[in-house]
Design a protein around this motif. Structure first.
Motif, PDB file in Angstrom:
ATOM      1  N   GLY A  20      50.802  32.148  27.586  1.00 62.72           N
ATOM      2  CA  GLY A  20      50.534  33.563  27.354  1.00 62.72           C
ATOM      3  C   GLY A  20      50.240  33.909  25.908  1.00 62.72           C
ATOM      4  N   SER A  21      50.222  32.939  25.014  1.00 66.53           N
ATOM      5  CA  SER A  21      49.924  33.208  23.613  1.00 66.53           C
ATOM      6  C   SER A  21      48.445  33.560  23.447  1.00 66.53           C
ATOM      7  CB  SER A  21      50.258  31.993  22.752  1.00 66.53           C
ATOM      8  OG  SER A  21      49.795  32.176  21.422  1.00 66.53           O
ATOM      9  N   LYS A  22      48.162  34.474  22.550  1.00 67.63           N
ATOM     10  CA  LYS A  22      46.772  34.825  22.255  1.00 67.63           C
ATOM     11  C   LYS A  22      46.173  33.881  21.203  1.00 67.63           C
ATOM     12  CE  LYS A  22      47.356  39.737  23.317  1.00 67.63           C
ATOM     13  NZ  LYS A  22      47.258  41.132  22.802  1.00 67.63           N
ATOM     14  N   PHE A  23      47.019  33.101  20.540  1.00 71.81           N
ATOM     15  CA  PHE A  23      46.517  32.201  19.503  1.00 71.81           C
ATOM     16  C   PHE A  23      45.781  31.023  20.131  1.00 71.81           C
ATOM     17  CE2 PHE A  23      46.973  28.350  16.927  1.00 71.81           C
ATOM     18  CZ  PHE A  23      46.364  28.770  15.746  1.00 71.81           C
ATOM     19  N   GLY A  78      59.115  28.080  25.058  1.00 74.73           N
ATOM     20  CA  GLY A  78      60.552  28.210  25.259  1.00 74.73           C
ATOM     21  C   GLY A  78      61.071  29.625  25.234  1.00 74.73           C
ATOM     22  N   GLY A  79      60.259  30.565  24.751  1.00 70.33           N
ATOM     23  CA  GLY A  79      60.649  31.961  24.745  1.00 70.33           C
ATOM     24  C   GLY A  79      61.746  32.302  23.765  1.00 70.33           C
ATOM     25  N   ALA A  80      61.943  31.486  22.734  1.00 73.15           N
ATOM     26  CA  ALA A  80      62.990  31.747  21.744  1.00 73.15           C
ATOM     27  C   ALA A  80      62.618  31.048  20.443  1.00 73.15           C
ATOM     28  CB  ALA A  80      64.341  31.243  22.242  1.00 73.15           C
ATOM     29  N   PRO A  81      63.168  31.517  19.303  1.00 66.70           N
ATOM     30  CA  PRO A  81      62.910  30.824  18.031  1.00 66.70           C
ATOM     31  C   PRO A  81      63.333  29.366  18.119  1.00 66.70           C
ATOM     32  CG  PRO A  81      63.964  32.945  17.650  1.00 66.70           C
ATOM     33  CD  PRO A  81      64.020  32.706  19.128  1.00 66.70           C
ATOM     34  N   VAL A  82      62.659  28.537  17.364  1.00 66.06           N
ATOM     35  CA  VAL A  82      62.902  27.106  17.473  1.00 66.06           C
ATOM     36  C   VAL A  82      64.331  26.743  17.081  1.00 66.06           C
ATOM     37  CG1 VAL A  82      62.067  26.513  15.157  1.00 66.06           C
ATOM     38  CG2 VAL A  82      61.915  24.833  16.990  1.00 66.06           C
ATOM     39  N   VAL A  98      51.396  24.869  14.111  1.00 70.76           N
ATOM     40  CA  VAL A  98      50.909  25.052  15.484  1.00 70.76           C
ATOM     41  C   VAL A  98      51.955  24.555  16.475  1.00 70.76           C
ATOM     42  CG1 VAL A  98      49.121  24.406  17.141  1.00 70.76           C
ATOM     43  CG2 VAL A  98      48.498  24.877  14.762  1.00 70.76           C
ATOM     44  N   LEU A  99      52.561  23.402  16.179  1.00 68.90           N
ATOM     45  CA  LEU A  99      53.567  22.830  17.079  1.00 68.90           C
ATOM     46  C   LEU A  99      54.747  23.786  17.239  1.00 68.90           C
ATOM     47  CD1 LEU A  99      54.109  20.165  18.666  1.00 68.90           C
ATOM     48  CD2 LEU A  99      55.463  19.432  16.697  1.00 68.90           C
ATOM     49  N   GLN A 100      55.177  24.398  16.139  1.00 64.18           N
ATOM     50  CA  GLN A 100      56.301  25.329  16.215  1.00 64.18           C
ATOM     51  C   GLN A 100      55.945  26.555  17.047  1.00 64.18           C
ATOM     52  OE1 GLN A 100      58.114  26.425  12.480  1.00 64.18           O
ATOM     53  NE2 GLN A 100      59.072  28.252  13.346  1.00 64.18           N
ATOM     54  N   HIS A 101      54.775  27.121  16.809  1.00 65.92           N
ATOM     55  CA  HIS A 101      54.365  28.293  17.589  1.00 65.92           C
ATOM     56  C   HIS A 101      54.275  27.943  19.078  1.00 65.92           C
ATOM     57  CE1 HIS A 101      52.634  32.104  18.574  1.00 65.92           C
ATOM     58  NE2 HIS A 101      51.455  31.599  18.893  1.00 65.92           N
TER      59      HIS A 101
END
Length: 712
Positions: free
Chosen positions: A55-58, A145-149, A136-139
C-alpha cells in the motif's frame, strides 16, 4: 575491554552504547531476511512489487532515462548487496532535532542533504556502496510490518541477548550513550547525530554486537540455526560475491555484510562511520579459527579510524588468526588523493584487510618431466598478476614448464587436485580470466593449449590477448578458439610482429585448462608444423578412477532394514537412506561419481562420496536423481548435503514426490549456490504419502547426501 571517556564527565563502561553506524546494516539485514522468510517471500522479489502490495505510494525510480525498466528489476537482495542504488553514505540529524520520516529522505530532503534515491546501474551487475538501498529496505519493512523498525526488531534483539542495542531514531534520553567527537576535539552538535535506523542508526555496546556475530556464526554452522537466526538466513548472508567490491573494500559482498578469505578461515566484516564515531567488526564464522573475532567501537572520526585499524592489527597479531599475514600490516598510508567518503573503507582495506591471504588450492609438488619445448615457451617464468577465479586449481599451473600429472586418488580441501588452472562451476560472467607478465616482451607466432586430464570439466573456449601500452588497450593474439576435453590445441597468432609482455587469458565460460604455451619465431619449424597439423588432437586415454575404494559401501539385508525401522518407532527416519530401505531408481548423469552414495547412512568423506555430473553448457540443462523411499510416507523434511562440494554444487534445485502415478512438487526451484560446503533443509509440510522423490539440479553439479525425513 573498554577504556576512555564517553563524554567530558563520564568514563566508558561495558554498558556504554556507541553509534555502530553501518554495522547496523548487518543486524537490520538479518532481521528483514527472517521476516521475509517467515512470510514466504524470496529476497529475489521485486521491491516495487512489494511496495504495491503493502500500500505504499513510494516506488523506486531509475535515474537513467535510457533505462526506466531498471526500477522494477530491483530486488530485495540488490538492496542488501549494494547492487542497484545511489547515495554512498546517509546523513544524520542532530539528536536534539526531530528525525524526519524515512519516505521524506527517499524522495530527497535538501535541508538534511539527501538527494532522491534511485537506480544508477543495471540491478545486480555492479557493486556501488549504497546507504540509499538500506533507506528503501527500512521503508519497505515498516510498510509491510505496520510499525517502526525499532518496534518490530525489539523481540529479535532480546532473543539474541542484545539488551543494550536499539534502532530508535531519537536522542535516547536517559541512556548511557557516548558523545561523538570531531577530529578537532569538539563535540558533535547535539552530542551526536541520529541516522536512519537500518542504514546507520543503531546504538549498541561492543558486547551486544559480538553477541549478534556469535549467533550468526553458530546459525551458519548449524542446520537448526541459532535463536531467531535461521541456518538459511546465515548462509545466504555470508555468501559473498565480487562485482567491484574487492576494489572498494578488499572483500567480497554478502547480504548486509562483507566477507573475506584468510587462508582456510572465512571472515565476516563490516566497517562503520558516522559523524563523531568509527566502528569495525571482524568475526571468523568458518575455518580452524571459527568463533574468534572482535568488535572495536570508538567516538572519533579520522583519528578514530586510524585507532580502529591499529587496534585491529594488534588483536590479529595477538590472536594469530591463520591466513592473516601480519607482516603485511601498514602504518604509512597517505590519504591525500582519496575522496572523503572513501577514506574509511580505503583505510581499512589497505591497513588491515590487505593482509588476508587468498585460500588457494594445494600447490603441485610432484611435477612431471620438464616439457621438451619449455625453453621455447615465453610464458614459462611469467608472474601471475591477477585472476578472476582459481578455486579448484591454481592459475600458476597453466604456465608450468613441466608436463602435467594426474593422480585419481588425490583430493584436497577444494576438491580434486588438478595440475592445471581450474575455476568453479556456474560462472555468472561470460568468462573467467587471468593476467600474467612474462619475463620479457616478445612477439607471439603461435600458441599451444592443452586440456589434458580435463574431460567433462574442461573449458569450452579460450582467447589470448596482449596489452598494448601505447594504445592502452588489449590486442588479440588468438581470437576465441573452441576447446575439447583431454586434447591438445594449437593456433597461429593474429598479432603479427607486435610484442607484448602482459598477457590476458580468457576462459569461456569456466572449467579447466591444463597448459598454455606462447611460442615465438625461434620455435623449430618441424615442431611448429607438427603442432599445427592437425591443430587439434586427442591425448591418449587415461583412467580417472582410483584402483582402491575411496568410499565405504553400505549393504543392508531386509532383516537389518526392518530392525532399523523398529528402533526408530514413531520418530522420524531418513527413508531415503539405504539403512531404511531407500534405493536409487535412476540418475541422469554419473560422470564423476555414482548416485548410490547419496543414500549412504555414513557421513560423507570427500567429493567422491556422492553424486557428481559433468559440467553442462546447454541453456536450460538439468540433471536428476530418483530415489525410492524405504516405504511410502508423508514427507516432513528434506536435507541436501553439499559438505564436500565447495566449488561444484548445483546452482539451483527442485524436488518432486511421486504420489501414485503423479509427480507433485515438494520444493520449488531454489537457488542453492550459497550452500556450497554446507547443508540446506527444506520443510515439505507432510505432503504424501510419496513412494519416490526426484531431485533435479540446474544446470549440473554434485551432492553428497539426500536425506528424506518422515515417520516410517
Amino acid at each position: 575491554l573498554q577504556f576512555g571517556n564517553r563524554d567530558a564527565l563520564h568514563a566508558v563502561t561495558p554498558q556504554t552504547g556507541f553509534e555502530i553506524a553501518s554495522l547496523s546494516k548487518s543486524i537490520g539485514t538479518c532481521f528483514v531476511m527472517e521476516q521475509l522468510r517467515k512470510a514466504g517471500i524470496p529476497i529475489s522479489t521485486s521491491v516495487n512489487m512489494l511496495f504495491a502490495k503493502s500500500g505504499s505510494k513510494f516506488r523506486i525510480r531509475s535515474l537513467d532515462a535510457a533505462h526506466p525498466e531498471w526500477a522494477d528489476q530491483v530486488t530485495v537482495a540488490h538492496l542488501m548487496s549494494h547492487q542497484a542504488l545511489n547515495m554512498h553514505y546517509v546523513n544524520g540529524v542532530p539528536a536534539n532535532q526531530a528525525f524526519p520520516p524515512i519516505v521524506e529522505l527517499l524522495n530527497g530532503n535538501q535541508r538534511h542533504g539527501y538527494e532522491p534515491v534511485g537506480v544508477v546501474n543495471a540491478p545486480g551487475t555492479r557493486f556501488q556502496y549504497s546507504g540509499g538501498g538500506f533507506l528503501v529496505l527500512q521503508h519497505l519493512i515498516e510498510c509491510m510490518g505496520g510499525a517502526p523498525v525499532h518496534v518490530q526488531m525489539s523481540t529479535f534483539l532480546r532473543e539474541l541477548g542484545m539488551n543494550g542495542c536499539t534502532f530508535r531514531e531519537d536522542a535516547l534520553l536517559g541512556s548511557e550513550c557516548a558523545t561523538g567527537f570531531l577530529d578537532s576535539g569538539e563535540m558533535v552538535v547535539g552530542t551526536r547525530k541520529v541516522f536512519p535506523a537500518i542504514a546507520a542508526g543503531a546504538v549498541a555496546s561492543a558486547a551486544d554486537m559480538a553477541r549478534f556475530l556469535v549467533a550468526l556464526s553458530n546459525a551458519h554452522q548449524s542446520i537448526s540455526g541459532c535463536g531467531p537466526i535461521s541456518h538459511e538466513t546465515a548462509v545466504r548472508m555470508l555468501h559473498g560475491s565480487d562485482k567491484g567490491c574487492r576494489e572498494f573494500m578488499g572483500c567480497a559482498m554478502g547480504l548486509g555484510i562483507f566477507t573475506a578469505e584468510a587462508g582456510p578461515n572465512r571472515l565476516a566484516i563490516h566497517q562503520g562511520a558516522n559523524d563523531g564515531f568509527r566502528a569495525m567488526f571482524v568475526h571468523c564464522y568458518a575455518g580452524p579459527d571459527a568463533g574468534n573475532g572482535f568488535v572495536v567501537l570508538c567516538n572519533g572520526e579520522h583519528a578514530g579510524m586510524l585507532f580502529v585499524a591499529e587496534a585491529a592489527q594488534i588483536i590479529l597479531r595477538h590472536t594469530g588468526v591463520r591466513g592473516v599475514d601480519t607482516g603485511q600490516f601498514r602504518t604509512d598510508l597517505e590519504f591525500g588523493g582519496i575522496p572523503l567518503e572513501q577514506r574509511v573503507n580505503a583505510g581499512y582495506r589497505e591497513l588491515v584487510f590487505a593482509a588476508c591471504a587468498a585460500d588457494l588450492p594445494e600447490q603441485i609438488i610432484a611435477h612431471g618431466p620438464r616439457d621438451p619445448l619449455a625453453d621455447f615457451n615465453h610464458a614459462v617464468g611469467a608472474r601471475v598478476e591477477a585472476v578472476s577465479n582459481q578455486r579448484f586449481a591454481r592459475a600458476e599451473n597453466l604456465l608450468s614448464p613441466h608436463l602435467p600429472t594426474f593422480d585419481p586418488s588425490l583430493f584436497g580441501r577444494q576438491g580434486k587436485i588438478m595440475d592445471s588452472w581450474e575455476t568453479v562451476r556456474h560462472n555468472p560472467e561470460p568468462f573467467d580470466w587471468m593476467i600474467f607478465e612474462m619475463p620479457r616482451a616478445t612477439a607471439v607466432s603461435c600458441v599451444a593449449v592443452s586440456t589434458q586430464f580435463h574431460l567433462g570439466n574442461h573449458a569450452e573456449g579460450l582467447a589470448i590477448d596482449g596489452w598494448d601500452a601505447v594504445r592502452g588497450e588489449w590486442q588479440a593474439i588468438v581470437a576465441p578458439m573452441q576447446l575439447y576435453g583431454h586434447a591438445a590445441h594449437a593456433a597461429q597468432s593474429v598479432s603479427g610482429d607486435a610484442q607484448f609482455r602482459r598477457i590476458r587469458v580468457r576462459m569461456y565460460p569456466d572449467g579447466g585448462v591444463t597448459r598454455l604455451a606462447l611460442y615465438g619465431m625461434d620455435l623449430p619449424a618441424t615442431e611448429r608444423t607438427r603442432m599445427l597439423s592437425p591443430a587439434t588432437r586427442a591425448w591418449p586415454s587415461f583412467d580417472p578412477q582410483t584402483k582402491k575404494p575411496m568410499t565405504p559401501k553400505y549393504m543392508a539385508t531386509a532383516a537389518e532394514i526392518s530392525a532399523n525401522i523398529t528402533r526408530v518407532g514413531s520418530g522420524m527416519a531418513d527413508l531415503a537412506s539405504a539403512a531404511f530401505g531407500g534405493q536409487v531408481v535412476s540418475a541422469s548423469n554419473e560422470h564423476y561419481s555414482p548416485a548410490t552414495q547419496v543414500i549412504s547412512p555414513y557421513p560423507p568423506l570427500s567429493m567422491v562420496d556422492g553424486l557428481e555430473s559433468a559440467r553442462s553448457r546447454e541453456p536450460g540443462h538439468s540433471e536428476n536423481v530418483v530415489i525410492r523411499l524405504g516405504r511410502p510416507a508423508k514427507i516432513g523434511r528434506i536435507d541436501l548435503d553439499f559438505s564436500h562440494f565447495v566449488n561444484n554444487n548445483p546452482r539451483e534445485i527442485e524436488i518432486d514426490g511421486l504420489r501414485g502415478t503423479e509427480w507433485v512438487p515438494l520444493v520449488a526451484r531454489t537457488d542453492v549456490k550459497a550452500f556450497a560446503g554446507n547443508v540446506i533443509a527444506f520443510e515439505a509440510g507432510g505432503v504424501g504419502p510419496c513412494e519416490q522423490i526426484r531431485v533435479t539440479v540446474f544446470p549440473d553439479g554434485g551432492m553428497n547426501r539426500v536425506r528424506v525425513y518422515a515417520a516410517p
